[in-house]
Design an enzyme around this catalytic site. Structure first.
Site, PDB file in Angstrom:
ATOM      1  N   ASP A 113       0.852  -1.182   0.000  1.00  0.00           N
ATOM      2  CA  ASP A 113       0.000   0.000   0.000  1.00  0.00           C
ATOM      3  C   ASP A 113       0.893   1.238   0.000  1.00  0.00           C
ATOM      4  O   ASP A 113       1.948   1.252   0.645  1.00  0.00           O
ATOM      5  CB  ASP A 113      -0.864   0.047   1.266  1.00  0.00           C
ATOM      6  CG  ASP A 113      -1.977  -0.991   1.261  1.00  0.00           C
ATOM      7  OD1 ASP A 113      -1.920  -1.929   0.442  1.00  0.00           O
ATOM      8  OD2 ASP A 113      -2.896  -0.869   2.085  1.00  0.00           O
ATOM      9  N   HIS A 169       5.140  -7.206  -0.172  1.00  0.00           N
ATOM     10  CA  HIS A 169       4.934  -8.536  -0.739  1.00  0.00           C
ATOM     11  C   HIS A 169       5.648  -8.702  -2.076  1.00  0.00           C
ATOM     12  O   HIS A 169       6.075  -7.727  -2.693  1.00  0.00           O
ATOM     13  CB  HIS A 169       3.431  -8.779  -0.916  1.00  0.00           C
ATOM     14  CG  HIS A 169       2.661  -8.743   0.371  1.00  0.00           C
ATOM     15  ND1 HIS A 169       2.093  -9.860   0.939  1.00  0.00           N
ATOM     16  CD2 HIS A 169       2.354  -7.715   1.207  1.00  0.00           C
ATOM     17  CE1 HIS A 169       1.477  -9.531   2.068  1.00  0.00           C
ATOM     18  NE2 HIS A 169       1.635  -8.226   2.245  1.00  0.00           N
ATOM     19  N   SER A 256       7.943   4.764   5.284  1.00  0.00           N
ATOM     20  CA  SER A 256       9.045   4.032   4.675  1.00  0.00           C
ATOM     21  C   SER A 256       8.841   3.968   3.169  1.00  0.00           C
ATOM     22  O   SER A 256       7.821   4.404   2.658  1.00  0.00           O
ATOM     23  CB  SER A 256       9.127   2.619   5.264  1.00  0.00           C
ATOM     24  OG  SER A 256       9.059   2.657   6.677  1.00  0.00           O
TER      25      SER A 256
END
Length: 297
Positions: A113, A169, A256
């Protein structure tokens, strides 16, 4: 004010920034910049604050954070009273159905995201940080031999703000090498900081690995830490087969960034993302969402 493009509504939205006033003061005022260089960018500051977020004392922050930033807890595996501390909440897992993955092997998905910039036909020595500030892939990973292979390819920069889901991911099935750690500072990766600190990504703590993707060739995966991010946790098993959508790792508290590099003539990024990047706007995406398509040769 930070604006980004919402590709669902096809409208621009204003990001609600955690600690907005503090960030502006820290990266703009003489006193703030002095404190930044002397203390805040250092490992100790992030380690101390990270320790607090790992303690039970930080649990009281959770409810107010959820309310202030309108976090949809219906998407989470745990309820908001089930977390032991703030970092436990921050690295929360989502229900599988919350982030459906495009299983088509020709489709490139977002690894997480966040807000995405996509650059094609890149110059490895002049990668865009923000307008007017650049850095090189060689400086970022410290390996010129590997870096040179990506000249003319793609650079995808996904910025995770503190309100986002903070696990990242794999974009495809394949095998990922060990993660190489590069020590560095802990500047914020918010656009406020990116406009002030030259070669910020090359100065911050980061990790990188080479992912041998089944459908997109060798992809460089980079995770960049930031202020108050005491930990970049890699949860995958190096040199073993992973599947598309499998978890690679997570960041503890703080905004981040993940950066991907893909070789030339491999993937065509969606036009709306390229268009908004050229206009200077990030595009909001979620993990598993399609962001590009494999080029058939």
């Amino acid at each position: 004010m930070i604006k980004y493009y919402n590709r669902n509504s096809k409208e621009y939205e204003v990001e609600k920034v955690a600690g907005d006033k503090y960030l502006k003061w820290n990266y703009s005022s003489p006193v703030g910049l002095t404190l930044l260089e002397m203390f805040i960018k250092k490992k100790l500051f992030s380690k101390v604050y990270g320790g607090y977020c790992d303690s039970s004392l930080s649990k009281k922050k959770i409810n107010s954070f959820i309310k202030e930033f309108n976090i949809d807890m219906n998407l989470c595996e745990k309820g908001q009273e089930d977390f032991n501390n703030f970092n436990d909440f921050f690295i929360r897992r989502l229900k599988k159905e919350a982030r459906p993955i495009d299983e088509n092997s020709n489709m490139l998905i977002s690894p997480g995201d966040g807000r995405l910039f996509a650059y094609d036909n890149i110059d490895m020595d002049n990668l865009v940080q923000v307008k007017g500030l650049t850095y090189s892939l060689h400086e970022l990973i410290g390996d010129k031999t590997i870096a040179d292979k990506y000249n003319g390819g793609l650079c995808l920069v996904l910025r995770l703000c503190p309100t986002d889901y903070h696990r990242f991911h794999f974009i495809d099935s394949g095998i990922c090498s060990d993660s190489k750690k590069v020590n560095g500072d802990y500047y914020s990766v918010n656009p406020i900081a990116l406009e002030k600190i030259p070669k910020l990504y090359c100065q911050n703590k980061r990790e990188w690995s080479l992912f041998k993707s089944e459908n997109f060739g060798d992809v460089i995966l980079v995770e960049v830490g930031a202020t108050c991010v005491g930990t970049i946790a890699q949860t995958y098993d190096p040199n073993h087969v992973v599947k598309k959508g499998d978890e690679k790792g997570y960041f503890k508290f703080g905004g981040s960034t993940t950066i991907m590099f893909i070789k030339p003539n491999t993937v065509k990024i969606d036009e709306d993302i390229l268009r908004e990047t050229s206009l200077g706007y990030e595009t909001k995406v979620v993990m598993g969402e399609t962001i590009g398509k494999k080029i058939s040769i």
